[in-house]
Design a protein around this motif. Structure first.
Motif, PDB file in Angstrom:
ATOM      1  N   MET A   1       3.938  54.967  49.807  1.00 19.69           N
ATOM      2  CA  MET A   1       5.226  54.440  49.673  1.00 19.69           C
ATOM      3  C   MET A   1       5.608  53.796  51.029  1.00 19.69           C
ATOM      4  N   SER A   2       6.353  52.675  50.967  1.00 24.41           N
ATOM      5  CA  SER A   2       7.026  52.102  52.262  1.00 24.41           C
ATOM      6  C   SER A   2       8.078  52.646  52.880  1.00 24.41           C
ATOM      7  N   ALA A   3       8.006  52.484  53.985  1.00 25.81           N
ATOM      8  CA  ALA A   3       9.311  53.326  54.851  1.00 25.81           C
ATOM      9  C   ALA A   3      10.719  52.591  54.284  1.00 25.81           C
ATOM     10  N   ALA A   4      10.629  51.437  53.873  1.00 29.60           N
ATOM     11  CA  ALA A   4      11.990  50.772  53.214  1.00 29.60           C
ATOM     12  C   ALA A   4      12.114  51.495  51.839  1.00 29.60           C
ATOM     13  N   ASP A   5      11.190  52.004  51.002  1.00 29.38           N
ATOM     14  CA  ASP A   5      11.338  52.851  49.967  1.00 29.38           C
ATOM     15  C   ASP A   5      11.902  54.254  50.392  1.00 29.38           C
ATOM     16  N   SER A   6      11.274  54.678  51.262  1.00 29.36           N
ATOM     17  CA  SER A   6      11.589  56.108  51.808  1.00 29.36           C
ATOM     18  C   SER A   6      12.954  56.160  52.122  1.00 29.36           C
ATOM     19  N   LEU A   7      13.444  55.237  52.790  1.00 28.82           N
ATOM     20  CA  LEU A   7      14.797  54.998  53.292  1.00 28.82           C
ATOM     21  C   LEU A   7      16.048  55.042  52.228  1.00 28.82           C
ATOM     22  N   GLU A   8      15.633  54.340  51.107  1.00 27.75           N
ATOM     23  CA  GLU A   8      16.324  54.209  49.868  1.00 27.75           C
ATOM     24  C   GLU A   8      16.275  55.683  49.264  1.00 27.75           C
ATOM     25  N   ARG A   9      15.225  56.245  49.202  1.00 31.75           N
ATOM     26  CA  ARG A   9      15.226  57.820  48.490  1.00 31.75           C
ATOM     27  C   ARG A   9      16.091  58.377  49.540  1.00 31.75           C
ATOM     28  N   LEU A  10      16.194  58.453  50.747  1.00 31.15           N
ATOM     29  CA  LEU A  10      16.949  59.162  51.658  1.00 31.15           C
ATOM     30  C   LEU A  10      18.355  58.854  51.529  1.00 31.15           C
ATOM     31  N   ARG A  11      18.688  57.609  51.381  1.00 31.87           N
ATOM     32  CA  ARG A  11      19.976  57.255  51.041  1.00 31.87           C
ATOM     33  C   ARG A  11      20.827  57.755  49.925  1.00 31.87           C
ATOM     34  N   ALA A  12      19.727  57.712  48.842  1.00 32.81           N
ATOM     35  CA  ALA A  12      20.192  58.300  47.488  1.00 32.81           C
ATOM     36  C   ALA A  12      20.295  59.624  47.569  1.00 32.81           C
ATOM     37  N   ALA A  13      19.660  60.241  48.388  1.00 38.46           N
ATOM     38  CA  ALA A  13      19.762  61.918  48.389  1.00 38.46           C
ATOM     39  C   ALA A  13      21.202  62.155  49.247  1.00 38.46           C
ATOM     40  N   ALA A  14      21.515  61.333  50.185  1.00 40.66           N
ATOM     41  CA  ALA A  14      22.594  61.357  50.772  1.00 40.66           C
ATOM     42  C   ALA A  14      23.929  61.112  49.891  1.00 40.66           C
ATOM     43  N   ASP A  15      23.631  60.412  49.062  1.00 43.17           N
ATOM     44  CA  ASP A  15      24.718  59.867  48.075  1.00 43.17           C
ATOM     45  C   ASP A  15      25.061  60.845  46.972  1.00 43.17           C
ATOM     46  N   ASP A  16      23.863  61.615  46.453  1.00 40.13           N
ATOM     47  CA  ASP A  16      24.102  62.351  45.555  1.00 40.13           C
ATOM     48  C   ASP A  16      24.194  64.021  45.896  1.00 40.13           C
ATOM     49  N   GLY A  17      24.280  64.184  47.269  1.00 44.09           N
ATOM     50  CA  GLY A  17      24.611  65.559  47.680  1.00 44.09           C
ATOM     51  C   GLY A  17      23.197  66.330  48.030  1.00 44.09           C
ATOM     52  N   ARG A  18      22.153  65.825  47.741  1.00 45.64           N
ATOM     53  CA  ARG A  18      21.074  66.686  48.063  1.00 45.64           C
ATOM     54  C   ARG A  18      20.820  66.859  49.600  1.00 45.64           C
ATOM     55  N   LEU A  19      21.037  65.558  50.451  1.00 41.37           N
ATOM     56  CA  LEU A  19      20.863  65.619  51.919  1.00 41.37           C
ATOM     57  C   LEU A  19      21.787  66.657  52.502  1.00 41.37           C
ATOM     58  N   ASP A  20      22.933  66.561  51.908  1.00 39.67           N
ATOM     59  CA  ASP A  20      24.107  67.615  52.214  1.00 39.67           C
ATOM     60  C   ASP A  20      23.448  69.077  52.259  1.00 39.67           C
ATOM     61  N   GLU A  21      22.956  69.283  50.979  1.00 46.15           N
ATOM     62  CA  GLU A  21      22.424  70.632  50.898  1.00 46.15           C
ATOM     63  C   GLU A  21      21.421  70.984  51.855  1.00 46.15           C
ATOM     64  N   LEU A  22      20.438  69.971  52.148  1.00 48.47           N
ATOM     65  CA  LEU A  22      19.377  70.150  53.083  1.00 48.47           C
ATOM     66  C   LEU A  22      19.831  70.475  54.251  1.00 48.47           C
ATOM     67  N   ALA A  23      20.927  69.631  54.779  1.00 50.72           N
ATOM     68  CA  ALA A  23      21.569  69.938  56.122  1.00 50.72           C
ATOM     69  C   ALA A  23      22.035  71.245  56.449  1.00 50.72           C
ATOM     70  N   ARG A  24      22.833  71.812  55.385  1.00 48.89           N
ATOM     71  CA  ARG A  24      23.215  72.991  55.696  1.00 48.89           C
ATOM     72  C   ARG A  24      22.524  74.316  55.580  1.00 48.89           C
ATOM     73  N   ARG A  25      21.346  74.014  54.677  1.00 54.22           N
ATOM     74  CA  ARG A  25      20.342  74.981  54.557  1.00 54.22           C
ATOM     75  C   ARG A  25      19.439  75.089  55.976  1.00 54.22           C
ATOM     76  N   HIS A  26      19.470  73.944  56.588  1.00 55.68           N
ATOM     77  CA  HIS A  26      18.773  74.066  57.898  1.00 55.68           C
ATOM     78  C   HIS A  26      19.544  74.120  59.175  1.00 55.68           C
ATOM     79  N   GLY A  27      20.804  74.155  58.918  1.00 56.85           N
ATOM     80  CA  GLY A  27      21.844  74.098  60.039  1.00 56.85           C
ATOM     81  C   GLY A  27      21.970  72.906  60.826  1.00 56.85           C
TER      82      GLY A  27
END
Length: 135
Positions: A1-27
């Motif tokens: 997977m390209s870095a651009a694709d990985s970035l898009e996946r990370l942005r999608a996780a930020a948009d749908d709340g998965r990244l927020d949950e990860l951040a809270r879980r890890h402090g």
């Protein structure tokens, strides 16, 4: 997977709340993406992610693993902003994509402090380069 694709996946996780949950879980207080994935995503080889963690945090390997799962990539490089050099902090906070902040205004305050520290210590970096050039 390209870095651009990985970035898009990370942005999608930020948009749908998965990244927020990860951040809270890890402090994690801040998450940014910086480096070549931001500047030239089509040529980037990895995804540079910067995080701010409270002092004494553990579980960096688990955090990197969770970020790799979200991005579907093993090419995630993690910069822990807290305790990093002024140059590294500046790179991870200025000219970046903010993906998560634990509280409103945290990113702006942290970014301004990093920029101030970077510019105030420039003379020390210049002095060290001069010293190395004459050694």
């Amino acid at each position: 997977m390209s870095a651009a694709d990985s970035l898009e996946r990370l942005r999608a996780a930020a948009d749908d709340g998965r990244l927020d949950e990860l951040a809270r879980r890890h402090g994690v207080a801040l998450i940014t993406v910086f480096g070549s994935a931001v500047r030239t995503p089509e040529r980037a080889r990895d995804l540079d992610v910067a995080v701010s963690l409270p002092a004494g945090s553990h579980g960096l390997v688990a955090l990197v693993g969770d970020l790799a799962d979200l991005t579907a990539s093993d090419d995630v490089d993690l910069l822990v902003l807290d305790g990093a050099s002024p140059t590294a902090r500046f790179s991870g906070l200025v000219g970046v994509h903010l993906l998560y902040e634990a509280s409103p205004g945290l990113f702006a305050r942290t970014q301004m402090a990093a920029a101030l520290e970077f510019y105030e210590t420039a003379w020390l970096r210049d002095l060290e380069l001069q010293r190395m050039a004459t050694s």
